[in-house]
Design a protein around this motif. Sequence first.
Motif, PDB file in Angstrom:
ATOM      1  N   TRP A 256     -47.790  81.380  65.850  1.00 20.52           N
ATOM      2  CA  TRP A 256     -47.019  82.512  65.344  1.00 20.52           C
ATOM      3  C   TRP A 256     -47.887  83.533  64.620  1.00 20.52           C
ATOM      4  CZ3 TRP A 256     -43.381  78.220  63.692  1.00 20.52           C
ATOM      5  CH2 TRP A 256     -42.350  78.069  64.622  1.00 20.52           C
ATOM      6  N   HIS A 257     -49.033  83.131  64.104  1.00 23.84           N
ATOM      7  CA  HIS A 257     -49.829  84.018  63.264  1.00 23.84           C
ATOM      8  C   HIS A 257     -51.122  84.487  63.914  1.00 23.84           C
ATOM      9  CE1 HIS A 257     -47.160  81.939  60.385  1.00 23.84           C
ATOM     10  NE2 HIS A 257     -47.058  83.187  59.946  1.00 23.84           N
ATOM     11  N   GLY A 258     -51.267  84.282  65.214  1.00 27.08           N
ATOM     12  CA  GLY A 258     -52.420  84.810  65.926  1.00 27.08           C
ATOM     13  C   GLY A 258     -53.674  83.965  65.791  1.00 27.08           C
ATOM     14  N   ALA A 259     -54.740  84.510  66.338  1.00 26.51           N
ATOM     15  CA  ALA A 259     -56.015  83.800  66.415  1.00 26.51           C
ATOM     16  C   ALA A 259     -56.595  83.550  65.037  1.00 26.51           C
ATOM     17  CB  ALA A 259     -57.000  84.612  67.254  1.00 26.51           C
ATOM     18  N   PRO A 260     -57.370  82.478  64.920  1.00 24.61           N
ATOM     19  CA  PRO A 260     -58.050  82.238  63.644  1.00 24.61           C
ATOM     20  C   PRO A 260     -59.163  83.262  63.442  1.00 24.61           C
ATOM     21  CG  PRO A 260     -58.823  80.676  65.293  1.00 24.61           C
ATOM     22  CD  PRO A 260     -57.697  81.470  65.924  1.00 24.61           C
ATOM     23  N   ALA A 261     -59.480  83.522  62.189  1.00 26.40           N
ATOM     24  CA  ALA A 261     -60.630  84.389  61.898  1.00 26.40           C
ATOM     25  C   ALA A 261     -61.890  83.633  62.298  1.00 26.40           C
ATOM     26  CB  ALA A 261     -60.659  84.726  60.417  1.00 26.40           C
ATOM     27  N   PRO A 262     -62.862  84.325  62.896  1.00 29.23           N
ATOM     28  CA  PRO A 262     -64.100  83.637  63.268  1.00 29.23           C
ATOM     29  C   PRO A 262     -64.728  82.966  62.044  1.00 29.23           C
ATOM     30  CG  PRO A 262     -64.051  85.859  64.146  1.00 29.23           C
ATOM     31  CD  PRO A 262     -62.881  85.729  63.214  1.00 29.23           C
ATOM     32  N   SER A 263     -65.171  81.729  62.238  1.00 26.85           N
ATOM     33  CA  SER A 263     -65.760  80.977  61.139  1.00 26.85           C
ATOM     34  C   SER A 263     -66.727  79.951  61.687  1.00 26.85           C
ATOM     35  CB  SER A 263     -64.664  80.264  60.352  1.00 26.85           C
ATOM     36  OG  SER A 263     -65.218  79.368  59.421  1.00 26.85           O
ATOM     37  N   GLU A 264     -67.767  79.676  60.948  1.00 24.59           N
ATOM     38  CA  GLU A 264     -68.690  78.615  61.326  1.00 24.59           C
ATOM     39  C   GLU A 264     -68.331  77.326  60.614  1.00 24.59           C
ATOM     40  OE1 GLU A 264     -72.623  79.270  62.081  1.00 24.59           O
ATOM     41  OE2 GLU A 264     -72.272  81.207  62.994  1.00 24.59           O
TER      42      GLU A 264
ATOM     43  N   SER B 245     -60.049  75.092  72.069  1.00 25.39           N
ATOM     44  CA  SER B 245     -59.919  76.202  73.014  1.00 25.39           C
ATOM     45  C   SER B 245     -59.728  77.545  72.318  1.00 25.39           C
ATOM     46  CB  SER B 245     -58.737  75.942  73.950  1.00 25.39           C
ATOM     47  OG  SER B 245     -57.527  75.829  73.196  1.00 25.39           O
ATOM     48  N   GLU B 246     -59.401  77.530  71.029  1.00 28.40           N
ATOM     49  CA  GLU B 246     -59.128  78.749  70.278  1.00 28.40           C
ATOM     50  C   GLU B 246     -60.238  79.105  69.291  1.00 28.40           C
ATOM     51  OE1 GLU B 246     -56.049  80.396  71.104  1.00 28.40           O
ATOM     52  OE2 GLU B 246     -56.428  78.896  72.652  1.00 28.40           O
ATOM     53  N   GLY B 247     -61.296  78.299  69.253  1.00 26.62           N
ATOM     54  CA  GLY B 247     -62.409  78.574  68.359  1.00 26.62           C
ATOM     55  C   GLY B 247     -62.373  77.828  67.034  1.00 26.62           C
ATOM     56  N   ASN B 248     -61.326  77.034  66.789  1.00 26.07           N
ATOM     57  CA  ASN B 248     -61.283  76.215  65.583  1.00 26.07           C
ATOM     58  C   ASN B 248     -62.326  75.114  65.693  1.00 26.07           C
ATOM     59  OD1 ASN B 248     -58.840  77.225  64.106  1.00 26.07           O
ATOM     60  ND2 ASN B 248     -57.840  76.639  66.016  1.00 26.07           N
ATOM     61  N   ARG B 249     -63.150  74.962  64.659  1.00 27.44           N
ATOM     62  CA  ARG B 249     -64.171  73.905  64.648  1.00 27.44           C
ATOM     63  C   ARG B 249     -63.588  72.652  64.009  1.00 27.44           C
ATOM     64  NH1 ARG B 249     -69.658  75.981  65.355  1.00 27.44           N
ATOM     65  NH2 ARG B 249     -70.410  74.204  64.171  1.00 27.44           N
ATOM     66  N   LEU B 250     -63.714  71.534  64.725  1.00 22.95           N
ATOM     67  CA  LEU B 250     -63.226  70.246  64.242  1.00 22.95           C
ATOM     68  C   LEU B 250     -64.407  69.306  64.073  1.00 22.95           C
ATOM     69  CD1 LEU B 250     -60.256  69.703  66.738  1.00 22.95           C
ATOM     70  CD2 LEU B 250     -60.227  70.922  64.570  1.00 22.95           C
ATOM     71  N   CYS B 251     -64.383  68.529  62.998  1.00 24.15           N
ATOM     72  CA  CYS B 251     -65.403  67.523  62.790  1.00 24.15           C
ATOM     73  C   CYS B 251     -64.715  66.163  62.705  1.00 24.15           C
ATOM     74  CB  CYS B 251     -66.194  67.789  61.516  1.00 24.15           C
ATOM     75  SG  CYS B 251     -67.596  66.660  61.325  1.00 24.15           S
ATOM     76  N   PHE B 252     -65.250  65.209  63.453  1.00 21.34           N
ATOM     77  CA  PHE B 252     -64.763  63.834  63.433  1.00 21.34           C
ATOM     78  C   PHE B 252     -65.830  62.998  62.739  1.00 21.34           C
ATOM     79  CE2 PHE B 252     -62.968  65.986  67.064  1.00 21.34           C
ATOM     80  CZ  PHE B 252     -61.624  65.628  67.025  1.00 21.34           C
ATOM     81  N   GLY B 253     -65.450  62.271  61.691  1.00 27.70           N
ATOM     82  CA  GLY B 253     -66.426  61.514  60.922  1.00 27.70           C
ATOM     83  C   GLY B 253     -66.088  60.044  60.821  1.00 27.70           C
TER      84      GLY B 253
ATOM     85  N   SER C 244     -50.377  62.794  51.677  1.00 22.46           N
ATOM     86  CA  SER C 244     -51.216  63.075  52.833  1.00 22.46           C
ATOM     87  C   SER C 244     -51.405  64.583  52.939  1.00 22.46           C
ATOM     88  CB  SER C 244     -50.585  62.530  54.131  1.00 22.46           C
ATOM     89  OG  SER C 244     -49.388  63.213  54.418  1.00 22.46           O
ATOM     90  N   SER C 245     -52.254  64.991  53.856  1.00 21.13           N
ATOM     91  CA  SER C 245     -52.420  66.414  54.129  1.00 21.13           C
ATOM     92  C   SER C 245     -52.457  66.608  55.636  1.00 21.13           C
ATOM     93  CB  SER C 245     -53.694  66.954  53.479  1.00 21.13           C
ATOM     94  OG  SER C 245     -54.814  66.317  54.028  1.00 21.13           O
ATOM     95  N   ILE C 246     -52.067  67.791  56.068  1.00 20.99           N
ATOM     96  CA  ILE C 246     -52.009  68.088  57.495  1.00 20.99           C
ATOM     97  C   ILE C 246     -52.688  69.435  57.739  1.00 20.99           C
ATOM     98  CG2 ILE C 246     -50.510  68.479  59.489  1.00 20.99           C
ATOM     99  CD1 ILE C 246     -48.311  66.937  57.871  1.00 20.99           C
ATOM    100  N   PRO C 247     -53.789  69.446  58.493  1.00 21.82           N
ATOM    101  CA  PRO C 247     -54.398  70.737  58.823  1.00 21.82           C
ATOM    102  C   PRO C 247     -53.460  71.564  59.702  1.00 21.82           C
ATOM    103  CG  PRO C 247     -55.900  68.924  59.300  1.00 21.82           C
ATOM    104  CD  PRO C 247     -54.559  68.326  58.995  1.00 21.82           C
ATOM    105  N   VAL C 248     -53.378  72.852  59.394  1.00 19.23           N
ATOM    106  CA  VAL C 248     -52.613  73.801  60.201  1.00 19.23           C
ATOM    107  C   VAL C 248     -53.627  74.717  60.866  1.00 19.23           C
ATOM    108  CG1 VAL C 248     -50.845  75.599  60.225  1.00 19.23           C
ATOM    109  CG2 VAL C 248     -50.678  73.688  58.590  1.00 19.23           C
ATOM    110  N   LEU C 249     -53.745  74.606  62.178  1.00 25.88           N
ATOM    111  CA  LEU C 249     -54.737  75.378  62.926  1.00 25.88           C
ATOM    112  C   LEU C 249     -54.053  76.543  63.630  1.00 25.88           C
ATOM    113  CD1 LEU C 249     -56.687  72.382  64.495  1.00 25.88           C
ATOM    114  CD2 LEU C 249     -57.121  73.564  62.340  1.00 25.88           C
ATOM    115  N   ARG C 250     -54.582  77.743  63.401  1.00 23.11           N
ATOM    116  CA  ARG C 250     -54.031  78.928  64.056  1.00 23.11           C
ATOM    117  C   ARG C 250     -54.595  79.028  65.468  1.00 23.11           C
ATOM    118  NH1 ARG C 250     -54.494  83.803  59.919  1.00 23.11           N
ATOM    119  NH2 ARG C 250     -53.974  84.863  61.849  1.00 23.11           N
ATOM    120  N   VAL C 251     -53.733  79.413  66.389  1.00 17.76           N
ATOM    121  CA  VAL C 251     -54.136  79.554  67.791  1.00 17.76           C
ATOM    122  C   VAL C 251     -53.577  80.855  68.345  1.00 17.76           C
ATOM    123  CG1 VAL C 251     -54.299  77.051  68.139  1.00 17.76           C
ATOM    124  CG2 VAL C 251     -52.153  78.199  68.662  1.00 17.76           C
ATOM    125  N   ALA C 252     -54.366  81.515  69.196  1.00 21.24           N
ATOM    126  CA  ALA C 252     -53.924  82.763  69.814  1.00 21.24           C
ATOM    127  C   ALA C 252     -52.994  82.486  70.986  1.00 21.24           C
ATOM    128  CB  ALA C 252     -55.124  83.582  70.268  1.00 21.24           C
TER     129      ALA C 252
END
Length: 126
Positions: free
Chosen positions: A57-65, A109-117, A7-15
Motif C-alpha cells: 500500500w505504501h510503495g517501494a522501499p527507500a534504497p538502503s544498504e 524482489s523489491e530490494g529489501n535486504r534480509l539477513c539470516f543468522g 514478539s516483533s514482526i518486520p513490515v517490508l514495503r514492496v512496490a
Amino acid sequence: MAVELQSSIPVLRVAEYPRAREFYTGRLGFTVTEEGGEPPRFGIFWRGRAQLFLDGWHGAPAPSEGWAAYLHVADARALAAELAAAGVAILSGPLDTEYGLREVEIADSEGNRLCFGQILDDDSGN
C-alpha cells in the motif's frame, strides 16, 4: 513495572505485491496466511516461527544498504544452499562473524535486504 514485549514482526514495503508474494512463497518458502485489499496489496507470511508482513500500500522501499529484516535460522549453510537452488542471489555468506553468528544476506524482489543468522555454538564447529 514494564509490560513484556512478546514478539516483533518486520513490515517490508514492496512496490509490486504480486511479484513480492511470488518471491516469498516460490523462492523463500513462506506461506501466506492472510491478505488484504482487492486485489491483495498486503500479506502476512510465515515460515516456521518467523513471520513477515509485506506492505504494497505504501510503495517501494527507500534504497538502503542496511537490513530490512533479520531472521534467526538453525542452519545458515543449509539455508544458503536451499535459496541458491531456488534461484535466489546470495549477496554474502554464509560468513562467520566476530559476534558469534553465521550470516547469509539476500535481497528480495523489491530490494529489501534480509539477513539470516545462525547462532554458533562455541564448541560445535558447525
